[in-house]
Write an enzyme that holds these catalytic residues in place. Sequence first.
Site, PDB file in Angstrom:
ATOM      1  N   ARG A  50      -5.335   4.580  12.427  1.00 39.17           N
ATOM      2  CA  ARG A  50      -5.279   4.690  10.966  1.00 39.17           C
ATOM      3  C   ARG A  50      -5.089   6.152  10.549  1.00 39.17           C
ATOM      4  NH1 ARG A  50      -3.904   1.374   7.563  1.00 39.17           N
ATOM      5  NH2 ARG A  50      -5.365  -0.215   8.326  1.00 39.17           N
ATOM      6  N   GLN A  68       1.507  -7.416  11.965  1.00 35.72           N
ATOM      7  CA  GLN A  68       2.061  -6.611  10.865  1.00 35.72           C
ATOM      8  C   GLN A  68       2.570  -5.285  11.422  1.00 35.72           C
ATOM      9  OE1 GLN A  68       1.393  -6.370   6.965  1.00 35.72           O
ATOM     10  NE2 GLN A  68       0.233  -4.473   6.836  1.00 35.72           N
ATOM     11  N   ARG A  73       3.537   0.546  17.289  1.00 37.19           N
ATOM     12  CA  ARG A  73       2.317   1.309  16.981  1.00 37.19           C
ATOM     13  C   ARG A  73       1.107   0.782  17.744  1.00 37.19           C
ATOM     14  NH1 ARG A  73      -0.245  -0.219  11.075  1.00 37.19           N
ATOM     15  NH2 ARG A  73      -0.339  -2.462  11.378  1.00 37.19           N
ATOM     16  N   HIS A 145       5.420   5.904   9.380  1.00 38.48           N
ATOM     17  CA  HIS A 145       4.351   5.627   8.403  1.00 38.48           C
ATOM     18  C   HIS A 145       3.505   6.888   8.206  1.00 38.48           C
ATOM     19  CE1 HIS A 145       1.172   3.458   6.364  1.00 38.48           C
ATOM     20  NE2 HIS A 145       1.734   2.287   6.583  1.00 38.48           N
ATOM     21  N   ASP A 189       1.724   0.562  -3.796  1.00 40.66           N
ATOM     22  CA  ASP A 189       2.379   0.069  -2.586  1.00 40.66           C
ATOM     23  C   ASP A 189       3.802  -0.332  -2.991  1.00 40.66           C
ATOM     24  OD1 ASP A 189       3.026  -0.937  -0.147  1.00 40.66           O
ATOM     25  OD2 ASP A 189       1.453  -2.477  -0.084  1.00 40.66           O
ATOM     26  N   GLU A 245       6.603   7.225   3.465  1.00 38.93           N
ATOM     27  CA  GLU A 245       7.042   6.608   4.705  1.00 38.93           C
ATOM     28  C   GLU A 245       8.555   6.386   4.717  1.00 38.93           C
ATOM     29  OE1 GLU A 245       4.760   2.928   4.875  1.00 38.93           O
ATOM     30  OE2 GLU A 245       3.140   3.875   3.770  1.00 38.93           O
TER      31      GLU A 245
HETATM   32  C1  BG6 Z   1       2.318   0.134   4.066  1.00 39.71           C
HETATM   33  C2  BG6 Z   1       2.574  -1.211   3.443  1.00 39.71           C
HETATM   34  O1  BG6 Z   1       3.485   0.605   4.676  1.00 39.71           O
HETATM   35  O2  BG6 Z   1       1.314   0.012   5.069  1.00 39.71           O
HETATM   36  C3  BG6 Z   1       1.271  -1.762   2.878  1.00 39.71           C
HETATM   37  O3  BG6 Z   1       3.548  -1.115   2.428  1.00 39.71           O
HETATM   38  C4  BG6 Z   1       0.200  -1.791   3.945  1.00 39.71           C
HETATM   39  O4  BG6 Z   1       1.494  -3.060   2.355  1.00 39.71           O
HETATM   40  C5  BG6 Z   1       0.067  -0.404   4.557  1.00 39.71           C
HETATM   41  O5  BG6 Z   1      -1.022  -2.203   3.358  1.00 39.71           O
HETATM   42  C6  BG6 Z   1      -0.962  -0.328   5.675  1.00 39.71           C
HETATM   43  O6  BG6 Z   1      -0.710  -1.303   6.631  1.00 39.71           O
HETATM   44  P1  BG6 Z   1      -1.691  -1.492   7.836  1.00 39.71           P
HETATM   45  O7  BG6 Z   1      -1.172  -2.669   8.614  1.00 39.71           O
HETATM   46  O8  BG6 Z   1      -1.657  -0.220   8.632  1.00 39.71           O
HETATM   47  O9  BG6 Z   1      -3.061  -1.737   7.262  1.00 39.71           O
END
Ligand code: BG6
Length: 271
Positions: A50, A68, A73, A145, A189, A245
Amino acid sequence: MSAEAVTLNSGTSSCKIHLFGATVISWVCKGKERLFLSTDAIMDGSKAIRGGIPIVFPNFGPWECGPQHGIARISWWKVVEQHVQLDNGDTQVVLELTDDEKSRKIWNYSFKLQYTVTLSSSTLTSSLHITNTSTTSFDFTTLLHTYIRVDDIKDTTVSGLKGCAYKDKVTTSDGIEQDSEVKISMNVDRVYMDTNHHVVTHVGGRIQVEKEGLPDTVLWNPWVEKSQAMSDFNNDGWLNMVCVEPGFVGKRKVLGVGEVFGCKQTLTVLE
Ligand code: BG6
């Protein structure tokens, strides 16, 4: 260097790349940390890190095939060239990720990702090359990101978005950005299409985000409640970050057999 991270130094600048996700987790430039890393980030390979600069591939966002933001990653990368001292004094590391049994169970294609991180006294460059080593073409979305550290989000602006069409994932509406300096004062977002380069301006300095091969930009700050709902996001972390990003996310990129897609982000401390 620990077994799990590589450190680059150039003059007084340094950066650290964790091999899990090839995630740049720190960039110290002109005496200050420039990337946000949650103090609750999990670094043991059980969850995407994170903060820093996670790499999104082969899917941005929720994905019918699996996790997701895809595979890159949450995979262990290997170093293929290390600490090359370039003629101009910059330092560089090249990391690689190829498909394996685990990735093919999620997404049944062969690929090679090569990620080159280059550090100079005031810039950090992340360059990604994606090669299709499958016997058929595939399509993907990808994104860097980037979590920029700011002194106070309430005093922060992001340029390079004016006139760009966006999809707002919070309000599920579409719009055209009106502001040349976008301020963030709530959960944001947004996926902006065909954006320019950006400058993030905050009390503690200005960071330029330049991009090549990445036409779009996602702007994200989870604000108070969403930060608290994330177990790996320190509760007040939203105050000190904005995700800018650069990505190829507005449409899917089709890559033929043997083809290579290249893209790059350059972060520069302006002051
Ligand atoms: C962003 C997305 O790129 O990443 C968001 O647009 C998302 O929708 C955020 O909440 C964080 O994603 P994650 O999977 O790292 O919690």
